[in-house]
Design a protein around this motif. Structure first.
Motif, PDB file in Angstrom:
ATOM      1  N   PHE A 175     -54.090 -44.108  26.647  1.00 38.98           N
ATOM      2  CA  PHE A 175     -53.990 -42.732  26.117  1.00 38.98           C
ATOM      3  C   PHE A 175     -53.308 -42.832  24.781  1.00 38.98           C
ATOM      4  N   VAL A 176     -52.129 -43.554  24.771  1.00 41.48           N
ATOM      5  CA  VAL A 176     -51.155 -43.446  23.699  1.00 41.48           C
ATOM      6  C   VAL A 176     -51.785 -44.191  22.507  1.00 41.48           C
ATOM      7  N   THR A 177     -52.723 -45.355  22.791  1.00 43.78           N
ATOM      8  CA  THR A 177     -53.409 -45.815  21.660  1.00 43.78           C
ATOM      9  C   THR A 177     -54.243 -44.980  21.035  1.00 43.78           C
ATOM     10  N   THR A 178     -55.324 -44.253  21.863  1.00 46.79           N
ATOM     11  CA  THR A 178     -56.326 -43.573  21.414  1.00 46.79           C
ATOM     12  C   THR A 178     -55.613 -42.330  20.587  1.00 46.79           C
ATOM     13  N   GLU A 179     -54.459 -41.711  21.030  1.00 42.65           N
ATOM     14  CA  GLU A 179     -53.788 -40.640  20.462  1.00 42.65           C
ATOM     15  C   GLU A 179     -53.354 -40.894  19.068  1.00 42.65           C
ATOM     16  N   TYR A 180     -52.723 -42.051  18.836  1.00 43.96           N
ATOM     17  CA  TYR A 180     -52.076 -42.579  17.847  1.00 43.96           C
ATOM     18  C   TYR A 180     -53.176 -42.629  16.962  1.00 43.96           C
ATOM     19  N   GLY A 181     -54.406 -43.484  17.167  1.00 42.24           N
ATOM     20  CA  GLY A 181     -55.652 -43.526  16.528  1.00 42.24           C
ATOM     21  C   GLY A 181     -56.205 -42.274  15.864  1.00 42.24           C
ATOM     22  N   LEU A 182     -56.605 -41.428  16.803  1.00 42.91           N
ATOM     23  CA  LEU A 182     -56.861 -40.151  16.253  1.00 42.91           C
ATOM     24  C   LEU A 182     -55.863 -39.394  15.352  1.00 42.91           C
ATOM     25  N   GLU A 183     -54.688 -39.210  15.816  1.00 39.17           N
ATOM     26  CA  GLU A 183     -53.631 -38.672  14.825  1.00 39.17           C
ATOM     27  C   GLU A 183     -53.843 -39.147  13.652  1.00 39.17           C
TER      28      GLU A 183
END
Length: 122
Positions: free
Chosen positions: A75-83
């Motif tokens: 979740f955190v990795t995807t959030e960071y990438g999409l952000e």
């Protein structure tokens, strides 16, 4: 774009790695506590505790901690990438992440979907 400031227990030198490690540790702690509480409840309900029960509880705690921590890390990795791709952090990003992570979690581990949703509720 500014990220929220949080106190971290460990510093890995990168904001992404720090966020992943922090989310993994916090969520894994939740999973371990949940597994320990459930197994303790069932042991008390049965009225007996054996060494096999203890081994099962220990394995279950490790498994649940790994599941919870992995979901939080994804979740955190995807959030960071999409952000970083979108250039902003808003409601669309968070709800699309909840949908993505909850669908991946339900595919991988059907038995505990409701408990994983606790992690994803923001």
């Amino acid at each position: 774009m500014s990220r929220p400031k949080n106190d971290r227990a460990i510093d890995l030198g990168s904001p992404l790695l720090n966020d992943i490690a922090d989310a993994f540790l916090k969520s894994a702690t939740i999973g371990v506590t949940k597994a320990a509480a459930e197994d303790t409840y069932y042991a008390v309900k049965r009225g007996s505790v054996s060494s096999q029960d203890f081994e099962y509880t220990l394995k279950n705690m490790c498994k649940e901690g790994a599941y919870y921590g992995t979901v939080a890390g994804v979740f955190v990795t995807t959030e960071y990438g999409l952000e970083s791709v979108r250039g902003r952090r808003d409601w669309f990003l968070l709800y699309s992440l909840k949908l993505l992570c909850s669908s991946n979690t339900s595919i991988g581990h059907n038995a505990h979907i409701s408990s994983y949703m606790l992690i994803l509720n923001l």
